[in-house]
Design a protein around this motif. Structure first.
Motif, PDB file in Angstrom:
ATOM      1  N   LEU A  53       0.827  -1.197   0.000  1.00  0.00           N
ATOM      2  CA  LEU A  53       0.000   0.000   0.000  1.00  0.00           C
ATOM      3  C   LEU A  53       0.869   1.258   0.000  1.00  0.00           C
ATOM      4  N   LYS A  54       1.950   1.226   0.759  1.00  0.00           N
ATOM      5  CA  LYS A  54       2.838   2.389   0.827  1.00  0.00           C
ATOM      6  C   LYS A  54       3.654   2.573  -0.453  1.00  0.00           C
ATOM      7  N   LYS A  55       3.752   1.515  -1.257  1.00  0.00           N
ATOM      8  CA  LYS A  55       4.416   1.627  -2.555  1.00  0.00           C
ATOM      9  C   LYS A  55       3.501   2.266  -3.600  1.00  0.00           C
ATOM     10  N   HIS A  56       2.199   2.095  -3.405  1.00  0.00           N
ATOM     11  CA  HIS A  56       1.249   2.510  -4.441  1.00  0.00           C
ATOM     12  C   HIS A  56       0.271   3.588  -3.981  1.00  0.00           C
ATOM     13  N   SER A  57       0.486   4.150  -2.804  1.00  0.00           N
ATOM     14  CA  SER A  57      -0.387   5.216  -2.330  1.00  0.00           C
ATOM     15  C   SER A  57       0.423   6.161  -1.440  1.00  0.00           C
ATOM     16  N   LEU A  58      -0.194   7.265  -1.076  1.00  0.00           N
ATOM     17  CA  LEU A  58       0.431   8.226  -0.176  1.00  0.00           C
ATOM     18  C   LEU A  58      -0.515   8.534   0.963  1.00  0.00           C
ATOM     19  N   ASN A  59       0.049   8.849   2.140  1.00  0.00           N
ATOM     20  CA  ASN A  59      -0.823   9.309   3.212  1.00  0.00           C
ATOM     21  C   ASN A  59      -1.077  10.805   3.063  1.00  0.00           C
ATOM     22  N   ILE A  60      -1.792  11.363   3.985  1.00  0.00           N
ATOM     23  CA  ILE A  60      -2.233  12.746   3.834  1.00  0.00           C
ATOM     24  C   ILE A  60      -1.072  13.739   3.825  1.00  0.00           C
ATOM     25  N   TYR A  61      -0.027  13.464   4.584  1.00  0.00           N
ATOM     26  CA  TYR A  61       1.138  14.347   4.617  1.00  0.00           C
ATOM     27  C   TYR A  61       1.966  14.194   3.341  1.00  0.00           C
ATOM     28  N   GLU A  62       2.105  12.960   2.878  1.00  0.00           N
ATOM     29  CA  GLU A  62       2.858  12.700   1.658  1.00  0.00           C
ATOM     30  C   GLU A  62       2.158  13.284   0.434  1.00  0.00           C
ATOM     31  N   MET A  63       0.826  13.311   0.460  1.00  0.00           N
ATOM     32  CA  MET A  63       0.089  13.912  -0.651  1.00  0.00           C
ATOM     33  C   MET A  63       0.394  15.398  -0.753  1.00  0.00           C
ATOM     34  N   ASP A  64       0.614  16.038   0.370  1.00  0.00           N
ATOM     35  CA  ASP A  64       0.976  17.451   0.364  1.00  0.00           C
ATOM     36  C   ASP A  64       2.349  17.650  -0.282  1.00  0.00           C
ATOM     37  N   ILE A  65       3.287  16.743   0.010  1.00  0.00           N
ATOM     38  CA  ILE A  65       4.597  16.790  -0.633  1.00  0.00           C
ATOM     39  C   ILE A  65       4.452  16.623  -2.146  1.00  0.00           C
ATOM     40  N   MET A  66       3.594  15.679  -2.546  1.00  0.00           N
ATOM     41  CA  MET A  66       3.381  15.439  -3.977  1.00  0.00           C
ATOM     42  C   MET A  66       2.820  16.679  -4.663  1.00  0.00           C
ATOM     43  N   ALA A  67       1.820  17.298  -4.060  1.00  0.00           N
ATOM     44  CA  ALA A  67       1.234  18.495  -4.662  1.00  0.00           C
ATOM     45  C   ALA A  67       2.259  19.624  -4.767  1.00  0.00           C
ATOM     46  N   LYS A  68       3.107  19.743  -3.746  1.00  0.00           N
ATOM     47  CA  LYS A  68       4.126  20.798  -3.769  1.00  0.00           C
ATOM     48  C   LYS A  68       5.162  20.564  -4.859  1.00  0.00           C
ATOM     49  N   ILE A  69       5.589  19.323  -5.032  1.00  0.00           N
ATOM     50  CA  ILE A  69       6.606  19.076  -6.057  1.00  0.00           C
ATOM     51  C   ILE A  69       6.004  19.249  -7.449  1.00  0.00           C
ATOM     52  N   ILE A  70       4.737  18.866  -7.625  1.00  0.00           N
ATOM     53  CA  ILE A  70       4.073  19.069  -8.911  1.00  0.00           C
ATOM     54  C   ILE A  70       3.929  20.552  -9.209  1.00  0.00           C
ATOM     55  N   TYR A  71       3.467  21.303  -8.229  1.00  0.00           N
ATOM     56  CA  TYR A  71       3.244  22.736  -8.444  1.00  0.00           C
ATOM     57  C   TYR A  71       4.551  23.471  -8.706  1.00  0.00           C
ATOM     58  N   SER A  72       5.556  23.168  -7.910  1.00  0.00           N
ATOM     59  CA  SER A  72       6.820  23.901  -8.030  1.00  0.00           C
ATOM     60  C   SER A  72       7.600  23.515  -9.278  1.00  0.00           C
ATOM     61  N   GLU A  73       7.443  22.290  -9.742  1.00  0.00           N
ATOM     62  CA  GLU A  73       8.177  21.835 -10.916  1.00  0.00           C
ATOM     63  C   GLU A  73       7.400  22.022 -12.218  1.00  0.00           C
ATOM     64  N   ALA A  74       6.054  22.028 -12.143  1.00  0.00           N
ATOM     65  CA  ALA A  74       5.301  21.937 -13.398  1.00  0.00           C
ATOM     66  C   ALA A  74       4.122  22.896 -13.506  1.00  0.00           C
ATOM     67  N   ARG A  75       4.004  23.871 -12.602  1.00  0.00           N
ATOM     68  CA  ARG A  75       2.917  24.830 -12.784  1.00  0.00           C
ATOM     69  C   ARG A  75       3.116  25.541 -14.124  1.00  0.00           C
ATOM     70  N   GLY A  76       2.033  25.758 -14.835  1.00  0.00           N
ATOM     71  CA  GLY A  76       2.128  26.324 -16.174  1.00  0.00           C
ATOM     72  C   GLY A  76       2.188  25.268 -17.261  1.00  0.00           C
ATOM     73  N   GLU A  77       2.495  24.028 -16.883  1.00  0.00           N
ATOM     74  CA  GLU A  77       2.463  22.928 -17.846  1.00  0.00           C
ATOM     75  C   GLU A  77       1.015  22.477 -18.046  1.00  0.00           C
ATOM     76  N   PRO A  78       0.714  21.803 -19.161  1.00  0.00           N
ATOM     77  CA  PRO A  78      -0.633  21.261 -19.326  1.00  0.00           C
ATOM     78  C   PRO A  78      -0.937  20.259 -18.202  1.00  0.00           C
ATOM     79  N   TYR A  79      -2.211  20.024 -17.963  1.00  0.00           N
ATOM     80  CA  TYR A  79      -2.580  19.148 -16.843  1.00  0.00           C
ATOM     81  C   TYR A  79      -1.896  17.788 -16.951  1.00  0.00           C
ATOM     82  N   THR A  80      -1.860  17.224 -18.157  1.00  0.00           N
ATOM     83  CA  THR A  80      -1.198  15.924 -18.337  1.00  0.00           C
ATOM     84  C   THR A  80       0.266  16.008 -17.937  1.00  0.00           C
ATOM     85  N   GLY A  81       0.898  17.133 -18.224  1.00  0.00           N
ATOM     86  CA  GLY A  81       2.293  17.313 -17.842  1.00  0.00           C
ATOM     87  C   GLY A  81       2.479  17.404 -16.340  1.00  0.00           C
TER      88      GLY A  81
END
Length: 215
Positions: free
Chosen positions: A93-121
């Motif tokens: 489960l930990k290989k294929h999902s994230l907990n609530i704190y880890e999801m925040d990390i994921m959103a931050k890395i997506i936003y900081s690395e790819a904001r302005g990119e198309p949604y698929t990107g």
């Protein structure tokens, strides 16, 4: 899962956080089964909900619906299906999902690395992170993957700490749920700004927006 249901997951963020904090959830989660009530059950239900196998509201109670969702997850990922969340189920489960704190990390890395990119990107950046977590070439958790020295420009220059928007969280959920537009890529780079000669030696899979995705 439609947009309104995905957004509903985000609305319970604070409530679930408080419940998990009060239980002192640790990395080594205990065996969970029907009848249990704890912060670990909140964590479990949250992970199962992001994967789309637990459609009910999170309630912190390991009831019939939670057992059925665990059973469905176990069956889907090739584990003996008994509806009990033991060590092997937690590990997968930990290989294929994230907990609530880890999801925040994921959103931050997506936003900081790819904001302005198309949604698929944006989803594609999240998919690379998930691919690294699941690969034996990288650490097995998102915190160590994202903060691995030199791994992400946005961490190095501080943009990681920008506040993500709603789109970044939606892209994070899509990536965690298994949408991988990158063809299992482990790397990506912007060919217009890349300064590493090493990254050009990687086998390129495709380009989405401004990023080339590679292995």
């Amino acid at each position: 899962m439609n947009i309104s249901k995905i957004f509903a997951i985000l609305l319970i963020w604070i409530f679930v956080s408080v419940s998990i904090l009060s239980s002192g959830t640790a990395d080594a989660a205990p065996v969970l089964q029907k009848g249990n009530q704890s912060g670990d059950v909140w964590d479990l239900q949250y992970r199962l909900k992001t994967l789309g196998v637990y459609p009910q509201p999170l309630d912190g109670t390991y009831g019939t619906n939670t057992k059925a969702a665990v059973y469905k997850f176990q069956k889907k990922y090739g584990l003996p299906a008994d509806g009990i969340t033991g060590a092997k189920t937690w590990a997968l489960l930990k290989k294929h999902s994230l907990n609530i704190y880890e999801m925040d990390i994921m959103a931050k890395i997506i936003y900081s690395e790819a904001r302005g990119e198309p949604y698929t990107g944006q989803v594609a950046v999240g998919a690379v992170v998930m691919n690294r977590i699941q690969s034996n070439q990288f650490p097995n958790n998102i915190k160590d993957v994202v903060f691995q020295p030199g791994a992400f420009t946005a961490v190095d220059d501080g943009q990681f700490w920008l506040i993500p928007n709603r789109t970044a969280y939606l892209a994070a959920l899509d990536a965690v749920r298994g949408w991988d537009p990158t063809n299992h890529s482990l790397y990506y780079f912007n060919p217009d700004t890349a300064t590493s000669s090493w990254i050009w030696t990687r086998s390129q899979n495709l380009k989405i927006g401004k990023h080339i995705f590679a292995n």
